[in-house]
Motif scaffolding. Sequence first.
Motif, PDB file in Angstrom:
ATOM      1  N   GLU A  32       0.823  -1.215   0.000  1.00 38.96           N
ATOM      2  CA  GLU A  32       0.000   0.000   0.000  1.00 38.96           C
ATOM      3  C   GLU A  32       0.850   1.256   0.000  1.00 38.96           C
ATOM      4  O   GLU A  32       0.552   2.218  -0.676  1.00 38.96           O
ATOM      5  CB  GLU A  32      -0.922   0.036   1.227  1.00 38.96           C
ATOM      6  N   LYS A  33       1.924   1.269   0.781  1.00 45.49           N
ATOM      7  CA  LYS A  33       2.711   2.499   0.884  1.00 45.49           C
ATOM      8  C   LYS A  33       3.455   2.803  -0.406  1.00 45.49           C
ATOM      9  O   LYS A  33       3.887   3.920  -0.620  1.00 45.49           O
ATOM     10  CB  LYS A  33       3.662   2.446   2.072  1.00 45.49           C
ATOM     11  N   ARG A  34       3.615   1.809  -1.286  1.00 46.90           N
ATOM     12  CA  ARG A  34       4.318   2.044  -2.542  1.00 46.90           C
ATOM     13  C   ARG A  34       3.382   2.462  -3.666  1.00 46.90           C
ATOM     14  O   ARG A  34       3.829   2.905  -4.708  1.00 46.90           O
ATOM     15  CB  ARG A  34       5.080   0.786  -2.947  1.00 46.90           C
ATOM     16  N   LEU A  35       2.085   2.330  -3.461  1.00 48.13           N
ATOM     17  CA  LEU A  35       1.118   2.700  -4.488  1.00 48.13           C
ATOM     18  C   LEU A  35       0.937   4.209  -4.533  1.00 48.13           C
ATOM     19  O   LEU A  35       0.811   4.847  -3.495  1.00 48.13           O
ATOM     20  CB  LEU A  35      -0.239   2.068  -4.193  1.00 48.13           C
ATOM     21  N   THR A  36       0.925   4.767  -5.724  1.00 47.77           N
ATOM     22  CA  THR A  36       0.610   6.183  -5.872  1.00 47.77           C
ATOM     23  C   THR A  36      -0.808   6.274  -6.389  1.00 47.77           C
ATOM     24  O   THR A  36      -1.146   5.685  -7.402  1.00 47.77           O
ATOM     25  CB  THR A  36       1.584   6.875  -6.846  1.00 47.77           C
ATOM     26  N   ARG A  37      -1.625   7.011  -5.652  1.00 48.28           N
ATOM     27  CA  ARG A  37      -3.026   7.203  -6.024  1.00 48.28           C
ATOM     28  C   ARG A  37      -3.187   8.606  -6.584  1.00 48.28           C
ATOM     29  O   ARG A  37      -2.465   9.515  -6.204  1.00 48.28           O
ATOM     30  CB  ARG A  37      -3.903   7.020  -4.799  1.00 48.28           C
ATOM     31  N   SER A  38      -4.171   8.791  -7.428  1.00 46.48           N
ATOM     32  CA  SER A  38      -4.477  10.115  -7.979  1.00 46.48           C
ATOM     33  C   SER A  38      -5.967  10.358  -7.864  1.00 46.48           C
ATOM     34  O   SER A  38      -6.772   9.442  -8.052  1.00 46.48           O
ATOM     35  CB  SER A  38      -4.073  10.204  -9.446  1.00 46.48           C
ATOM     36  N   LYS A 123     -10.749  27.842  -3.831  1.00 43.06           N
ATOM     37  CA  LYS A 123     -10.658  26.927  -4.978  1.00 43.06           C
ATOM     38  C   LYS A 123     -11.387  25.620  -4.671  1.00 43.06           C
ATOM     39  O   LYS A 123     -12.061  25.069  -5.526  1.00 43.06           O
ATOM     40  CB  LYS A 123      -9.202  26.673  -5.352  1.00 43.06           C
ATOM     41  N   GLY A 124     -11.213  25.122  -3.471  1.00 41.68           N
ATOM     42  CA  GLY A 124     -11.971  23.962  -3.011  1.00 41.68           C
ATOM     43  C   GLY A 124     -11.492  22.595  -3.442  1.00 41.68           C
ATOM     44  O   GLY A 124     -11.628  21.637  -2.705  1.00 41.68           O
ATOM     45  N   VAL A 125     -10.939  22.472  -4.646  1.00 41.72           N
ATOM     46  CA  VAL A 125     -10.517  21.165  -5.161  1.00 41.72           C
ATOM     47  C   VAL A 125      -9.224  21.325  -5.946  1.00 41.72           C
ATOM     48  O   VAL A 125      -9.082  22.260  -6.736  1.00 41.72           O
ATOM     49  CB  VAL A 125     -11.585  20.553  -6.097  1.00 41.72           C
ATOM     50  N   VAL A 126      -8.276  20.419  -5.721  1.00 38.98           N
ATOM     51  CA  VAL A 126      -7.060  20.345  -6.523  1.00 38.98           C
ATOM     52  C   VAL A 126      -6.880  18.898  -6.972  1.00 38.98           C
ATOM     53  O   VAL A 126      -7.381  17.968  -6.334  1.00 38.98           O
ATOM     54  CB  VAL A 126      -5.808  20.835  -5.754  1.00 38.98           C
ATOM     55  N   ASN A 127      -6.173  18.703  -8.064  1.00 34.37           N
ATOM     56  CA  ASN A 127      -5.880  17.374  -8.585  1.00 34.37           C
ATOM     57  C   ASN A 127      -4.559  16.918  -7.970  1.00 34.37           C
ATOM     58  O   ASN A 127      -3.522  17.536  -8.210  1.00 34.37           O
ATOM     59  CB  ASN A 127      -5.808  17.426 -10.114  1.00 34.37           C
ATOM     60  N   VAL A 128      -4.588  15.851  -7.171  1.00 33.30           N
ATOM     61  CA  VAL A 128      -3.398  15.405  -6.452  1.00 33.30           C
ATOM     62  C   VAL A 128      -3.040  13.954  -6.733  1.00 33.30           C
ATOM     63  O   VAL A 128      -3.876  13.156  -7.150  1.00 33.30           O
ATOM     64  CB  VAL A 128      -3.569  15.578  -4.920  1.00 33.30           C
ATOM     65  N   SER A 129      -1.768  13.660  -6.473  1.00 36.73           N
ATOM     66  CA  SER A 129      -1.267  12.288  -6.406  1.00 36.73           C
ATOM     67  C   SER A 129      -0.720  12.119  -5.001  1.00 36.73           C
ATOM     68  O   SER A 129      -0.181  13.070  -4.425  1.00 36.73           O
ATOM     69  CB  SER A 129      -0.137  12.061  -7.411  1.00 36.73           C
TER      70      SER A 129
END
Length: 139
Positions: A32-38, A123-129
């Motif tokens: 889990e710690k190696r997975l990058t989520r977006s 802004k309320g929302v940003v696109n993150v990884s």
Amino acid sequence: MHANVLFLFTLFFSVFSVFASPVPTGETQDIEKRLTRSGRGTYFHVGLGNCGKWNKDSDAIVAIPKSLYDKNGGSNCDQWVKIKDNKTGKVAYGKTRDSCPSCKSGDLDMSPSLFKKFASLDKGVVNVSWNFMHKGFKP
């Protein structure tokens, strides 16, 4: 001849069985710690989180998707998360202290002070990884 075929079949079956075995829970957490989520990065006003600890809006706190929190049995509590704004490249860290019922699998909810490292609250929302850091990590 039959002995060689039987030996090869047994060897193949043994190797296949090892790869088909389920991953133990401890190893799942390591993966889990190696997975990058977006996904969507949003903010929320913190308080008493699912991890059972009180926080303030000025703390760098994250709430992970409830489905992930439940899947890991809350084992990610107090684990740091590395967050990257996909548009600007800015990076910040937040401590897991809550779960987010409305978050989809790649979403992350942040305390106001942490969200402000990426954008204004308007802004309320940003696109993150994002991804979990190893246990014991401190920024």
